[in-house]
Motif scaffolding. Structure first.
Motif, short mmCIF file in Angstrom:
data_model
loop_
_atom_site.label_atom_id
_atom_site.label_comp_id
_atom_site.label_asym_id
_atom_site.label_seq_id
_atom_site.Cartn_x
_atom_site.Cartn_y
_atom_site.Cartn_z
N CYS A 146 14.77 59.63 74.62
CA CYS A 146 14.72 60.11 73.41
C CYS A 146 16.00 58.52 72.61
O CYS A 146 15.82 58.38 71.84
CB CYS A 146 14.34 60.76 72.45
SG CYS A 146 13.28 62.08 72.71
N HIS A 147 16.95 59.40 73.08
CA HIS A 147 18.25 58.33 72.62
C HIS A 147 18.29 57.45 73.57
O HIS A 147 19.00 57.17 74.65
CB HIS A 147 19.77 59.91 73.17
CG HIS A 147 18.94 60.74 72.46
ND1 HIS A 147 19.31 60.60 71.31
CD2 HIS A 147 19.05 62.27 72.64
CE1 HIS A 147 19.78 61.99 70.68
NE2 HIS A 147 19.25 62.91 71.70
N ILE A 148 17.57 56.33 73.09
CA ILE A 148 17.73 55.39 74.26
C ILE A 148 18.93 53.74 73.89
O ILE A 148 18.93 53.83 72.83
CB ILE A 148 16.26 54.05 73.80
CG1 ILE A 148 14.96 55.01 74.35
CG2 ILE A 148 16.19 53.26 74.16
CD1 ILE A 148 13.70 54.67 74.00
N GLY A 149 19.47 54.23 74.86
CA GLY A 149 20.77 53.16 74.51
C GLY A 149 21.66 53.43 74.04
O GLY A 149 22.32 53.35 74.30
N GLU A 150 21.76 54.92 73.56
CA GLU A 150 22.93 55.36 73.00
C GLU A 150 23.63 55.95 73.71
O GLU A 150 23.73 56.92 75.29
CB GLU A 150 22.54 57.12 72.45
CG GLU A 150 21.99 56.89 70.68
CD GLU A 150 21.75 58.06 69.81
OE1 GLU A 150 22.83 58.83 69.88
OE2 GLU A 150 21.03 58.48 70.35
N GLU A 166 24.65 48.28 85.48
CA GLU A 166 24.61 46.66 84.15
C GLU A 166 25.82 46.14 85.48
O GLU A 166 25.49 44.45 85.39
CB GLU A 166 24.89 47.15 82.80
CG GLU A 166 24.37 46.34 81.70
CD GLU A 166 25.40 47.94 80.65
OE1 GLU A 166 26.66 47.46 80.20
OE2 GLU A 166 24.25 47.79 79.96
N LYS A 167 26.46 47.39 85.90
CA LYS A 167 27.62 46.07 86.56
C LYS A 167 27.15 45.70 87.91
O LYS A 167 27.52 44.49 88.52
CB LYS A 167 28.67 47.13 87.23
CG LYS A 167 30.16 46.97 87.76
CD LYS A 167 30.64 47.93 87.90
CE LYS A 167 30.86 47.88 90.06
NZ LYS A 167 31.61 49.27 90.22
N SER A 172 19.04 41.50 87.51
CA SER A 172 18.70 39.68 87.51
C SER A 172 17.79 40.16 88.69
O SER A 172 17.00 39.18 88.28
CB SER A 172 20.05 40.00 88.90
OG SER A 172 19.76 40.29 89.69
N CYS A 173 17.09 41.14 88.93
CA CYS A 173 15.48 40.99 90.10
C CYS A 173 15.09 41.62 89.28
O CYS A 173 13.59 41.57 89.52
CB CYS A 173 15.85 41.19 91.31
SG CYS A 173 16.66 39.82 92.73
N HIS A 174 15.32 43.06 88.51
CA HIS A 174 13.69 43.54 87.73
C HIS A 174 14.29 43.91 86.52
O HIS A 174 15.31 43.71 85.84
CB HIS A 174 14.65 45.40 88.50
CG HIS A 174 14.85 45.44 90.03
ND1 HIS A 174 13.60 45.62 90.85
CD2 HIS A 174 16.09 45.68 90.45
CE1 HIS A 174 13.54 46.05 91.50
NE2 HIS A 174 14.91 45.69 92.28
N ASP A 175 13.11 43.86 86.10
CA ASP A 175 13.16 44.00 84.21
C ASP A 175 13.47 46.31 83.82
O ASP A 175 12.96 46.64 84.56
CB ASP A 175 11.32 43.78 83.80
CG ASP A 175 11.52 42.65 83.78
OD1 ASP A 175 12.30 41.12 83.33
OD2 ASP A 175 10.65 42.28 84.47
N ILE A 176 14.52 45.56 83.41
CA ILE A 176 15.16 47.51 83.05
C ILE A 176 15.29 46.76 81.41
O ILE A 176 16.28 46.60 81.14
CB ILE A 176 16.16 47.45 83.35
CG1 ILE A 176 16.30 47.44 85.06
CG2 ILE A 176 16.53 49.11 83.46
CD1 ILE A 176 17.22 47.55 85.91
N PRO A 177 14.60 47.96 80.64
CA PRO A 177 14.38 48.21 79.56
C PRO A 177 16.46 48.49 79.04
O PRO A 177 16.83 49.63 79.79
CB PRO A 177 14.23 49.18 79.07
CG PRO A 177 12.69 49.43 79.85
CD PRO A 177 13.81 49.10 81.75
N GLY A 178 16.27 48.01 78.14
CA GLY A 178 17.93 48.38 78.01
C GLY A 178 19.23 47.54 78.52
O GLY A 178 20.28 47.31 77.81
N ILE A 179 18.79 46.81 79.11
CA ILE A 179 19.53 46.28 80.31
C ILE A 179 19.60 44.88 80.02
O ILE A 179 18.16 44.36 80.44
CB ILE A 179 19.85 47.01 81.83
CG1 ILE A 179 19.81 48.17 81.93
CG2 ILE A 179 20.92 46.35 82.55
CD1 ILE A 179 21.06 48.81 81.77
#
Lengths: 656, 236, 232
Positions: A146-150, A166-167, A172-179
């Motif tokens: 629920c706390h997406i990106g929080e 992120e680090k 760069s290879c995967h679609d990851i929401p919020g990243i």
């Protein structure tokens, strides 16, 4: 058969018949949960505190919005009873959370089969329930649903997972929401940057051999692939259109072995606090590459040009562009060239090498296969975007969609993710995912974040999505300066950005302008036990003016004020008493040369802090820094005012 | 015992059972059959050989009793069942975990259904090898064959009702066979599934077939089957 | 006194002889007199049959209860049209059919064969050969052998052409048993028993055996893509 014998058989079967029909109701009566409830009532009587016995019967939480039915509370009878904190499972009180358990239910966070009422089927992975109970180490993944990106202070693992993803630039290879894809370093001109191909060879073999904290993972390439990829990369000599290496100045050629010149380079290297980000033989920051052997990696000419303007070569690099003179840069180059050398590097080996005839095609194939283009840009034709699987809803991936190969793990989604992250080729030898060297905590953190990416049908009012615009909201001149010096690598704004340095959201209301001006010139470590300090970025006076102006107009808080009607006179005296006696602040803070080493020294508090902020901080430290360890003492406004007044008397005489 | 005797002499007893206790003479024994529903099924006297276990293995009787158990458990299960998605599946979970004896009822229903398919098939084999289809029982054999087919259809339609993976794909396989019928295959499959794929309408259709239509046929045919046994000589 | 009355049971007066059917006159078959059999014992339905029925019912229920307590009915995860299990199996009693579907063209295996089976079952009582049920080898043994062998040979050839060894093998087994009395003339109870079995009985035995084997194979020996696997 004689009728008499049949009558006897009839008598026997009649009894058996009745007995057989009675078994199931009896089994029902002596079922597990019923005995647990009886056990609860029995033990409740013996407790010193009064705990009300429960009515025997199934209990469940029906969440109408989520359409879930959780029967966990049939046995977990104490979850919302504060008196049972010390008892054992299943009667223990639920640890403190910010949600109403009795409304929300259990499986929304813990997963597992909420409908079931038998121990094994609820708690253990069962064959036909895809989402078994989530082990506690991943529990924060449910917060992320629920706390997406929080960035909640109570979800350190989840936050760490996101930071790691992120680090490591998984995006760069995967679609990851919020990243977002975090960096794309260009490889253009690499053939002109490195001293010889040996470095690329050893780097591709395993980046960790060259550098412990290399952010590039090990792609586990074969010897053949390494050779062709190296030859392929070495063939790129141009840095791009209009970007040329400036020749080294004469002063460098003249003085490169001069000890004074090298010493000057060393001084500048220290002043600029290069090791805030870079490490040298393992010591120093982890944000940038290790410099121990850079002299054997890159040409001196390239180093000189790069320090002068990093973004000329890597447009997105976060290294700040220091305001050093050409002479200083040449000196730093000479220092690096003289000290940071890999003595094992054998130059002769690479000279005789002739590439195979099809090295370019072969190298390009390897480059594309492993999607090197995901992290690196290269001006070559034929580079394709060859991404890995979309991870948008990886947390709800169905088990049947997973090819388990011959891996020996329990079939659960978290085991899959953990094993895959730990050892990417464990399920399939021919997988392309590279090997990241992660410790178990990091694996757990990443798994936790990935598990939070669910394809949920949660109602819209459950979702709390954080705005991502905050970082880019700094516009204009100030924005450019922020970018030039990569401020948000370390600092954050509204808790988005780096986590190394303080949040800047209300810095204009926190700190005195005069003090900040001094600090930009000579940054020092504010806390005695923390070595990290802001590097000297050699920011020009004009830029400092712009920044301070921005701080004082935009990055402020209107809510900071000292209320009227407080006793003014003799406030300092009372404050001293409160500070030293009542609240014992010196346990952590140094004042007049005495005190603890945990908190910031307050000898220059009057120079540094603005009164309204200091007052508000004392009232509620967590409001301004959620994870600070300074206790919220609950002092009165008058007391806070008194201490503020007391602290503001401390100023460093020299700075006045 | 006195009480029992008193009961057996009351008017109520008499009105229900018609035969007064004690049943001590063959006339009384005959009257038990004569005065009761079983006259429609059984004669007053039977050949001793025909009622031996090794003669028929009671396979027909067992099939009927299994059907009886299936009816009783089935009606009880109907109380907890909604033919909807995903309610149907959740109902199974409820039966398993919450409903008193729910799991037991479901197990009984399921295993009786499997056993009934076996016992009906064995019954058919027994009748064949004993030559019990010979005149005048030819038509009863055909009724028996129809009963076997209805048993299979009942079992098959019931298979979908839990709406889990097992049932969904088992029924899909079956429905795909219907598609191979020449000319009307697609239409037949559409009719059966209430659509092109298994969905909510299929569930309702199978539910009605399983609980109403097929059992109704089954009951009628069983009655007819029994009546024909009696008419065609039966156990006498 | 009353109790005595209640339990005073008359000695069984089951009559020893009862008239029974001696002849049937079906339309098409010639009149055939059944052999005179010794008169059979007749018993009262109540209690002799009724008690057996009640016991049978009770035993059935007891067995069911035991099975139900020991084994849980299977329940997998919620049906998911996207997730096709490999292999997707029909209920066990249709697995024989599914097995046929795997080897023969769908129209043959899915429609023709089941249809033929049902028709064959329905017409059984209307064939004279079934009514008479004479032993396969009763007359004209050589002719019977040639016709019987050639039909079986053709059948097995077709089956082997389609690679259906799961039917071909039991067919040959039944064939071997059926022709045994033709070759072995020595009298023994087993051979005698074999020789008096009629063609209809052989066919039904074959049908039952093949169904059993196909269901067994379909249940235990079929894995992903309907390939042959071993259950152990």
């Amino acid at each position: 058969m004689k009728i008499d014998r049949l009558r006897k058989i009839y008598a026997v079967t009649s009894v058996l018949f009745l007995v057989a029909l009675a078994i199931s109701p009896l089994k029902d009566y002596f079922t597990e949960w019923r005995s647990i409830q009886k056990n609860f009532n029995d033990s409740a009587e013996k407790l010193p505190v009064k705990v009300n016995p429960v009515n025997i019967g199934l209990q469940q939480i029906w969440n109408r919005e989520l359409n879930t039915i959780d029967r966990c509370i049939t046995c977990h009878l104490g979850i919302s009873n504060n008196k049972l904190k010390m008892s054992n499972q299943p009667f223990k009180t639920h640890s403190k959370i910010y949600h109403d358990i009795e409304k929300l239910g259990c499986t929304i966070c813990h997963e597992g089969q909420g409908l079931a009422t038998r121990y094994e089927e609820v708690h253990l992975p069962t064959e036909f329930w895809d989402q078994p109970i989530l082990p506690n180490r991943y529990i924060e993944s449910s917060c992320g649903k629920c706390h997406i990106g929080e960035k909640l202070s109570s979800t350190p693992t989840l936050n760490k997972g996101r930071e790691l993803i992120e680090k490591l630039n998984c995006a760069s290879c995967h679609d990851i929401p919020g990243i977002k894809k975090s960096y794309t370093l260009t490889l253009d001109g690499i053939g002109n940057k490195v001293l010889n191909r040996n470095w690329i060879l050893s780097w591709l073999k395993n980046p960790k051999h060259y550098q412990d904290n290399a952010s590039m993972p090990n792609f586990l390439l074969t010897e053949k692939e390494i050779v062709s990829l190296t030859d392929f990369l070495m063939s790129f000599k141009s840095f791009g259109e209009g970007i040329n290496l400036e020749p080294l100045p004469d002063v460098y050629h003249k003085n490169k072995t001069n000890e004074d010149f090298i010493a000057l380079g060393q001084t500048r290297f220290r002043e600029a606090r290069c090791i805030s980000c870079h490490s040298v033989e393992g010591k120093g920051g982890k944000l940038a590459i290790d410099l121990s052997k850079v002299g054997s990696k890159a040409k001196a000419e390239w180093i000189y040009n790069y320090i002068k303007n990093p973004r000329k070569f890597q447009s997105k690099i976060e290294m700040p562009q220091y305001g050093l003179s050409d002479n200083d840069v040449a000196a730093v180059t000479a220092y690096l060239e003289s000290e940071f050398v890999d003595w094992d590097n054998d130059e002769n080996e690479s000279r005789d090498h002739t590439p195979l005839p099809n090295f370019f095609e072969e190298g390009l194939r390897v480059f594309n296969t492993y999607n090197c283009g995901g992290c690196h840009t290269l001006s070559a034709k034929g580079i394709t975007d060859n991404r890995g699987p979309d991870l948008t809803a990886i947390g709800s991936k169905k088990l049947y969609q997973i090819d388990w190969g011959k891996a020996d793990v329990n079939y659960t989604i978290y085991n899959f993710l953990e094993s895959k992250i730990r050892e990417p080729r464990v399920f399939d030898e021919s997988a392309r995912m590279p090997q990241f060297s992660l410790n178990e905590d990091e694996v757990t953190a990443i798994t936790t974040y990935l598990l939070s990416l669910k394809q949920t049908k949660l109602p819209a009012n459950f979702i709390r999505k954080v705005d991502e615009r905050t970082l880019n909201s700094v516009q204009g001149e100030a924005g450019k300066i922020f970018q030039k010096y990569s401020c948000f690598k370390c600092h954050s704004l509204n808790y988005a950005g780096g986590s190394m340095a303080p949040d800047l959201t209300i810095v204009g209301s926190q700190l005195n302008t005069k003090w900040m001006k001094e600090y930009f010139k000579v940054p020092y470590s504010i806390r005695p036990i923390v070595e990290e300090r802001m590097p000297n970025l050699f920011i020009s006076e004009k830029e400092v003016e712009t920044l301070l102006n921005y701080f004082n107009t935009i990055l402020i808080s209107d809510s900071l004020e000292i209320p009227n009607g407080l006793l003014q006179n003799r406030a300092e005296e009372r404050g001293k008493g409160l500070f030293k006696e009542k609240y014992g602040c010196q346990g952590c803070h140094i004042i007049e040369g005495e005190g603890g080493y945990v908190g910031t020294p307050l000898d220059d508090a009057g120079d540094r802090l603005k009164p309204a902020y200091l007052f508000s901080w004392l009232m509620n430290p967590q409001k301004y820094k959620p994870n600070t360890i300074e206790p919220r003492t609950g002092m009165s406004a008058q007391e806070a005012f008194d201490i503020t007044s007391y602290l503001l008397t401390f100023k460093k005489p020299g700075k006045q | 015992m006195k009480f029992f005797y008193w009961i057996s002499q009351t008017k109520i007893w008499e009105s229900v059972f018609r035969t007064k206790l004690p049943i001590s003479t063959n006339l009384d024994r005959a009257l038990v059959i004569f005065n009761s529903l079983s006259l429609h099924i059984h004669p007053i006297k039977v050949r001793e050989r025909a009622i031996k276990f090794t003669y028929t293995f009671y396979l027909g009787m067992i099939s009927f009793f299994l059907f009886l158990v299936l009816t009783i458990t089935g009606i009880l299960l109907m109380l907890y069942y909604q033919p909807a998605i995903p309610n149907a599946y959740e109902n199974m979970k409820d039966l398993k975990y919450v409903v008193s004896n729910g799991n037991f009822l479901r197990n009984m229903h399921r295993w009786s259904a499997h056993l009934m398919v076996i016992s009906v098939f064995l019954h058919m084999l027994r009748v064949f090898f004993k030559g019990a289809y010979r005149p005048p029982r030819q038509f009863n054999w055909i009724v028996g064959v129809v009963l076997l087919i209805i048993t299979l259809l009942l079992s098959y339609t019931g298979y979908l009702l839990p709406y889990d993976q097992l049932s969904y794909w088992a029924v899909t396989v079956g429905a795909n066979i219907a598609r191979y019928v020449p000319l009307i295959g697609e239409e037949l499959s559409f009719l059966l599934l209430g659509g092109n794929n298994i969905g909510e309408y299929t569930l309702v259709r199978f539910y009605v077939l399983h609980c109403v239509i097929l059992p109704a046929f089954m009951v009628m045919l069983i009655a007819f089957h029994f009546w024909r046994i009696r008419k065609d000589g039966g156990l006498l | 006194m009353m109790n005595e009355e209640l339990f005073q049971v008359e000695e069984s007066s089951d009559s020893k002889v009862v008239t029974r059917r001696v002849a049937v006159f079906p339309q098409k078959t010639p009149v055939k007199f059944e052999q005179q059999r010794p008169p059979e014992k007749i018993v009262m339905t109540f209690p002799s049959l009724i008690i057996r029925e009640v016991i049978c019912f009770q035993v059935v229920v007891i067995v069911l209860v035991i099975i139900s307590l020991l084994f849980d009915a299977p329940l997998e995860e919620l049906a998911n049209p996207q997730n096709t299990p490999n292999p997707a199996k029909a209920p066990w009693y249709f697995l024989g059919l599914q097995e046929l579907l795997h080897v023969f063209p769908p129209v043959v295996a899915g429609v023709l064969i089941p249809f033929c089976v049902i028709v064959a079952l329905v017409v059984i009582p209307y064939f004279e050969i079934n009514i008479k049920r004479e032993g396969l080898w009763k007359e004209n043994q050589k002719k019977t052998f040639i016709i019987f062998s050639s039909i079986i040979f053709m059948l097995v050839l077709i089956l082997i052409f389609f690679d259906v060894f799961s039917i071909a093998v039991p067919t040959l087994l039944i064939y071997a048993l059926a022709v045994l009395p033709y070759f072995v003339k020595k009298k023994s109870p087993f051979i005698n028993w074999l020789s008096q079995l009629s063609l209809a009985e052989w066919i039904m035995t074959w049908f039952a055996l093949v169904s059993l084997i196909l269901i067994f194979i379909g249940t235990y020996f079929r894995g992903p893509g309907w390939s042959w696997v071993y259950p152990w």
